[in-house]
Design an enzyme around this catalytic site. Structure first.
Site, short mmCIF file in Angstrom:
data_model
loop_
_atom_site.label_atom_id
_atom_site.label_comp_id
_atom_site.label_asym_id
_atom_site.label_seq_id
_atom_site.Cartn_x
_atom_site.Cartn_y
_atom_site.Cartn_z
CG HIS A 130 36.17 65.21 25.32
ND1 HIS A 130 35.73 63.92 25.50
CD2 HIS A 130 35.21 66.00 25.87
CE1 HIS A 130 34.56 63.93 26.10
NE2 HIS A 130 34.22 65.18 26.35
CG ASP A 160 37.47 61.08 25.19
OD1 ASP A 160 38.32 61.98 25.26
OD2 ASP A 160 36.26 61.28 25.35
CB SER A 257 32.03 65.11 29.08
OG SER A 257 32.95 64.30 28.40
#
Length: 513
Positions: A130, A160, A257
């Site tokens: 992402h 992911d 992230s």
């Protein structure tokens, strides 16, 4: 000599009497002792109890931080205005705004940011899918402030994860650890770039392992929750992705992230991926993808350009989620109830049957779907996996040889059926005898999972709903659903059945083929 012997005998008898008297008193008053006193007595007398030492020894995180920080990079991505709407991509919507700090401009290229970890001296970097999905440009800034353009080698939305590369040599790297060895309570560090603050280190412990939070692959149309994953959304979510997160209380915020979760030895045990939050900022829980799963995904991407997965070929429901398995005749509370076995699948070849309960994988107890999915996701087609299943009152061990993930050849009619089935946006389980008796029906399927945005979701049919007919055709299994959804009249679909409380419904929807 006799006096000495008599003295010794007297001492022995006196000691025995004293010990006996102590034991009588101890037993008599044991119930009145505090738990602390009981513990002191137990551990003082139990010399076989091993001494437990901290996995971190003396908690000094400076060496681990010094070893890891040079290999964690800052990622900045640019999106053209016609691809940057967060509603165009679910993961960008759920993770990008929350972790990527995307700016709100609509008329010009937008930018986002995240983190990555260098895992090879020649420039290979792991991050989250992402973070880089649909990015037009990816710029990497290393810890020593050098800048590089990066290219995407491959991505895996199911976990992911993404593998990207920069043209550089002799880069510092993070040592890959063993996430299976991570223990709850163990000290860990999260290293990343929250809020554009590069090279930030936070500390915490492993709070839990094997977490499935229903985030990867989920639609999210809740305008009141623009920041993505929270844990109080009410209805359980279908899990389209592979989730077995390491949960940590090390502070993780927007920009972390794709960054590193490392142990006190400076070994990479996870890739930070999500937070549980009402606001989009840290509220105490962060989640990282285990590095043992990431290793397989990244090696496949590098070697094949995509992930090669072995499949068992069964559908199942968690026994722990009672609303999905009500009426199943079993006294087990943990395991996966097999709701279907695909034809010509590895599961069928191994003898798995609908109604089996998968209780263990490789000898480890299965508590939820992530316990099985993550183990299988590490393997290749042709690899074997050992399962323990309960069938009736007996348990047996079976060895399953995984088969490759294949895209079946479909006719135009079957493709239409599949597309319409997907539009329903749900998973189903045939009713058993107890469930039929409860709802006073002779046929039907139960809704076990609901995906947001589908017909079932829009009709507000929750998990536990019983569907007895579609377009006036009786439904007993998913094959019946396939046939029924293609029997449309004027593009209308009528679904009949019962809500979980027994209330009857009959709803008609307009469906675009």
């Amino acid at each position: 000599m006799k006096k000495i012997g008599l003295t010794l005998l007297t001492a022995f008898v006196g000691g025995a009497m004293a010990l006996g008297t102590y034991k009588v008193i101890e037993n008599k008053y044991a119930d009145n002792m505090s738990f602390d006193d009981k513990q002191q007595v137990y551990f003082a007398s139990n010399h076989m109890t091993p001494n437990i030492t901290s996995s971190a020894g003396e908690v000094d995180l400076t060496q681990a931080a010094a070893a890891v920080t040079p290999a964690v990079v800052y990622i900045r991505t640019t999106y053209s205005s016609n691809t940057s709407d967060p509603r165009e991509d679910q993961l960008q919507r759920m993770f990008g705004d929350m972790f990527g700090q995307r700016m709100p401009q609509r008329s010009q290229p937008q930018m986002a940011s995240g983190s990555g970890v260098i895992i090879s001296p020649d420039g290979y970097i792991v991050t989250n899918n992402h973070v880089v999905a649909k990015a037009d440009k990816i710029e990497i800034t290393t810890n020593d402030h050098r800048r590089f353009k990066a290219k995407v080698i491959g991505t895996d939305p199911n976990t992911d994860l993404a593998l990207i590369k920069i043209d550089a040599d002799n880069l510092p790297i993070v040592k890959l650890g063993n996430s299976d060895d991570a223990r709850v309570g163990e000290w860990v560090l999260a290293v990343g770039n929250p809020f554009n603050l590069t090279s930030t280190v936070t500390a915490g412990i492993v709070s839990a392992k094997g977490r499935g939070i229903g985030i990867i692959g989920q639609d999210n149309n809740d305008d009141d929750n623009p920041f993505g994953p929270t844990r109080n959304s009410g209805q359980p979510k279908a899990r389209a992705g592979i989730e077995s997160f390491i949960q940590t209380d090390a502070a993780i915020n927007p920009g972390n992230s794709g960054g590193a979760l490392v142990n006190t030895r400076g070994e990479l045990i996870g890739i930070n991926s999500a937070i549980a939050s009402h606001t989009g900022s840290y509220e105490g829980y962060g989640f990282a993808i285990p590095i043992n799963l990431a290793k397989k995904v990244l090696n496949d991407i590098k070697k094949y350009g995509a992930v090669k997965r072995g499949m068992i070929g069964v559908t199942f429901a968690d026994l722990s989620e009672t609303d999905k398995t009500q009426g199943i005749n079993t006294d087990k509370t943990n395991g996966l109830y097999v709701t279907g076995v695909l034809p010509n699948s590895a599961g069928e070849a191994a003898g798995l049957k609908e109604g089996d309960i998968i209780t263990k994988v490789e000898g480890n107890t299965v508590y939820e779907s992530s316990d099985l999915q993550e183990r299988v996701a590490r393997l290749q087609p042709g690899d074997k996996i050992n399962l323990t299943i309960a069938r009736g009152n007996a348990e047996k061990n079976v060895t399953v040889t995984l088969k490759p993930e294949t895209a079946p050849v479909r006719t135009a009619a079957s493709r239409s059926s599949s597309e319409l089935y997907n539009k329903l946006g749900a998973s189903f389980m045939p009713l058993n005898a107890n469930q039929k008796a409860k709802f006073h029906v002779n046929n039907g399927v139960m809704v076990t999972q609901v995906r947001e945005g589908g017909i079932i979701d829009e009709a507000e049919l929750p998990t536990g709903t019983v569907i007895t007919s579609i377009n006036k055709m009786p439904i007993n299994n998913t094959n019946d659903i396939d046939k029924a959804v293609t029997n449309l009249k004027n593009g209308l679909m009528t679904i009949s059945g019962y809500y979980p409380d027994g209330t009857k419904f009959n709803n008609t929807f307009s469906v675009e083929e």
